[in-house]
Write a protein that holds these residues in place. Structure first.
Motif, mmCIF file in Angstrom:
data_model
loop_
_atom_site.group_PDB
_atom_site.id
_atom_site.type_symbol
_atom_site.label_atom_id
_atom_site.label_comp_id
_atom_site.label_asym_id
_atom_site.label_seq_id
_atom_site.Cartn_x
_atom_site.Cartn_y
_atom_site.Cartn_z
ATOM 1 N N UNK A 245 -0.238 -16.797 -5.713
ATOM 2 C CA UNK A 245 -1.552 -16.145 -5.781
ATOM 3 C C UNK A 245 -2.101 -15.828 -4.393
ATOM 4 N N UNK A 246 -1.636 -16.574 -3.397
ATOM 5 C CA UNK A 246 -2.093 -16.321 -2.030
ATOM 6 C C UNK A 246 -1.475 -15.068 -1.436
ATOM 7 N N UNK A 247 -0.357 -14.600 -2.022
ATOM 8 C CA UNK A 247 0.317 -13.416 -1.494
ATOM 9 C C UNK A 247 -0.603 -12.203 -1.544
ATOM 10 N N UNK A 248 -1.440 -12.156 -2.576
ATOM 11 C CA UNK A 248 -2.349 -11.027 -2.704
ATOM 12 C C UNK A 248 -3.314 -10.889 -1.550
ATOM 13 N N UNK A 249 -3.629 -12.003 -0.899
ATOM 14 C CA UNK A 249 -4.550 -11.954 0.233
ATOM 15 C C UNK A 249 -3.821 -11.771 1.558
ATOM 16 N N UNK A 250 -2.490 -11.922 1.546
ATOM 17 C CA UNK A 250 -1.725 -11.757 2.769
ATOM 18 C C UNK A 250 -1.574 -10.290 3.135
ATOM 19 N N UNK A 251 -1.482 -9.408 2.121
ATOM 20 C CA UNK A 251 -1.270 -7.988 2.401
ATOM 21 C C UNK A 251 -2.405 -7.372 3.209
ATOM 22 N N UNK A 252 -3.672 -7.526 2.824
ATOM 23 C CA UNK A 252 -4.725 -6.973 3.689
ATOM 24 C C UNK A 252 -4.800 -7.675 5.037
ATOM 25 N N UNK A 292 -9.671 0.785 3.598
ATOM 26 C CA UNK A 292 -8.255 0.431 3.704
ATOM 27 C C UNK A 292 -8.027 -1.015 3.294
ATOM 28 N N UNK A 293 -8.888 -1.911 3.749
ATOM 29 C CA UNK A 293 -8.776 -3.314 3.373
ATOM 30 C C UNK A 293 -9.013 -3.498 1.880
ATOM 31 N N UNK A 294 -9.958 -2.734 1.316
ATOM 32 C CA UNK A 294 -10.223 -2.827 -0.122
ATOM 33 C C UNK A 294 -9.015 -2.377 -0.933
ATOM 34 N N UNK A 295 -8.383 -1.285 -0.528
ATOM 35 C CA UNK A 295 -7.194 -0.796 -1.233
ATOM 36 C C UNK A 295 -6.060 -1.811 -1.153
ATOM 37 N N UNK A 296 -5.841 -2.365 0.029
ATOM 38 C CA UNK A 296 -4.769 -3.344 0.190
ATOM 39 C C UNK A 296 -5.057 -4.621 -0.596
ATOM 40 N N UNK A 297 -6.329 -4.962 -0.752
ATOM 41 C CA UNK A 297 -6.677 -6.168 -1.502
ATOM 42 C C UNK A 297 -6.348 -6.022 -2.977
ATOM 43 N N UNK A 298 -6.719 -4.900 -3.575
ATOM 44 C CA UNK A 298 -6.434 -4.719 -5.006
ATOM 45 C C UNK A 298 -4.937 -4.553 -5.240
ATOM 46 N N UNK A 299 -4.243 -3.906 -4.313
ATOM 47 C CA UNK A 299 -2.788 -3.776 -4.447
ATOM 48 C C UNK A 299 -2.120 -5.140 -4.304
ATOM 49 N N UNK A 300 -2.582 -5.929 -3.351
ATOM 50 C CA UNK A 300 -2.018 -7.266 -3.162
ATOM 51 C C UNK A 300 -2.253 -8.161 -4.359
ATOM 52 N N UNK A 301 -3.418 -8.048 -4.983
ATOM 53 C CA UNK A 301 -3.696 -8.832 -6.188
ATOM 54 C C UNK A 301 -2.753 -8.452 -7.322
ATOM 55 N N UNK A 302 -2.506 -7.171 -7.480
ATOM 56 C CA UNK A 302 -1.572 -6.719 -8.515
ATOM 57 C C UNK A 302 -0.162 -7.228 -8.238
ATOM 58 N N UNK A 303 0.266 -7.167 -6.986
ATOM 59 C CA UNK A 303 1.607 -7.638 -6.627
ATOM 60 C C UNK A 303 1.746 -9.132 -6.893
ATOM 61 N N UNK A 304 0.708 -9.912 -6.568
ATOM 62 C CA UNK A 304 0.778 -11.359 -6.796
ATOM 63 C C UNK A 304 0.865 -11.680 -8.286
ATOM 64 N N UNK A 305 0.155 -10.931 -9.131
ATOM 65 C CA UNK A 305 0.234 -11.156 -10.577
ATOM 66 C C UNK A 305 1.634 -10.856 -11.111
ATOM 67 N N UNK A 306 2.218 -9.759 -10.614
ATOM 68 C CA UNK A 306 3.563 -9.393 -11.066
ATOM 69 C C UNK A 306 4.594 -10.404 -10.572
ATOM 70 N N UNK A 307 4.456 -10.845 -9.324
ATOM 71 C CA UNK A 307 5.392 -11.836 -8.781
ATOM 72 C C UNK A 307 5.298 -13.154 -9.539
ATOM 73 N N UNK A 308 4.111 -13.526 -9.951
ATOM 74 C CA UNK A 308 3.953 -14.758 -10.724
ATOM 75 C C UNK A 308 4.682 -14.647 -12.051
#
Length: 317
Positions: A245-252, A292-308
């Motif tokens: 779940x922390x991966x989503x915050x690493x991208x931004x 840019x940070x907002x876009x990366x945050x929502x993308x990172x959250x989606x990636x973390x959900x899929x990775x989980x």
């Protein structure tokens, strides 16, 4: 999976639209801007510039123009830098990305190793030292650690340069250029790693303590498996699941960089550019960076959900 992704994409668009409207209104309604704060401009020139850049129009109308341009890949024009925002991003953002990627790699590597060993040797002298070091690193401000290491490693011992990305006047190319960049980024990477490894180590330690008490770990040990394999193959794999779940915050964070660290070490990254723009109230650049940070945050959250879901097939999206 396809239905889930479609719903999430719709939600992401709605969230980004609402975020862009809120952020734009906050910047637009903030008193003052780059033009009004420039004492070198005459009132006539200020009025002319406000007319040219559309700053005298209603907020919603300005937002509609900005949104229309954003869909065409135009995030505005930086008044302080006199360059398009995307040009500045391309110029500075990769320096922050380089710094953050290296520090993130070492942070996770060190945190995983120390967290596993500390959990395995719970309440030992090693675990006690780790916990003391963790709370010490978390309690000290980043600027203090940065300035202290500059004083010791750069000024007193002269092992590393105190700041910058290249030596002043350097014309290095090829391998010499790479070595010079690595030499200059070593000190900020050390500071960023020290700042991030504390909380992450405590996170892995607590997860590992819970996992190694499970029945399947005792079963693996009863089968005669080596302790290293039990810890780093069976226990660590399950302890890493909550950390996904922390991966989503690493991208931004990779692109956002560290605002304070880049200022301290004079690193030419997007963080330092953001701080300069903030002091000059260059709102087009601030708006572009925040979105840019907002876009990366929502993308990172989606990636973390899929990775989980990939890591644990039992989880339903």
């Amino acid at each position: 999976m396809s239905t889930y992704l479609a719903k999430r994409l719709v939600y992401m668009v709605i969230i980004l639209f609402a975020a862009s409207l809120l952020i734009f209104c906050l910047y637009a309604l903030t008193p003052g801007d780059f033009i009004s704060g420039n004492i070198k401009l005459t009132p006539e020139r200020k009025a002319e510039l406000r007319e040219i850049y559309g700053l005298n129009k209603p907020v919603l109308e300005r937002y509609a123009v900005w949104m229309k341009n954003a869909f065409h890949g135009d995030l505005g024009f930086s008044l302080s830098q006199q360059k398009p925002v995307l040009t500045l991003f391309n110029q500075y953002i990769w320096n922050s990305f380089l710094l953050a990627v290296v520090s993130t790699f070492f942070t996770w590597l060190i945190a995983v190793i120390i967290g596993v060993i500390a959990a395995y040797k719970q309440y030992s002298w090693f675990d006690t030292l780790v916990m003391v070091a963790i709370f010490a690193a978390m309690s000290l401000p980043s600027f203090f650690i940065g300035l202290f290491l500059i004083k010791i490693l750069a000024v007193d011992w002269k092992w590393l340069p105190p700041g910058g990305m290249l030596t002043t006047g350097s014309n290095a190319t090829g391998l010499a250029y790479v070595k010079e960049v690595v030499h200059h980024m070593t000190l900020p990477v050390i500071v960023m790693t020290l700042l991030g490894v504390g909380s992450l180590t405590r996170y892995f330690r607590s997860n590992m303590i819970d996992v190694i008490k499970q029945d399947y770990i005792r079963t693996a040990r009863a089968k005669g498996m080596k302790e290293r394999k039990v810890l780093f193959t069976h226990a660590l794999r399950n302890a890493l699941l909550p950390a996904i779940t922390l991966v989503g915050f690493e991208l931004p964070a990779l692109f956002g960089g560290s605002l304070i660290i880049e200022q301290i070490f004079n690193w030419p990254g997007i963080g330092q550019l953001y701080m300069q723009s903030f002091s000059l109230r260059d709102y087009p650049l601030l708006m572009g960076f925040t979105m840019l940070i907002a876009v990366l945050t929502v993308i990172g959250t989606l990636i973390s959900d899929i990775l989980y879901r990939v890591a644990d097939p039992r989880v339903r999206l």
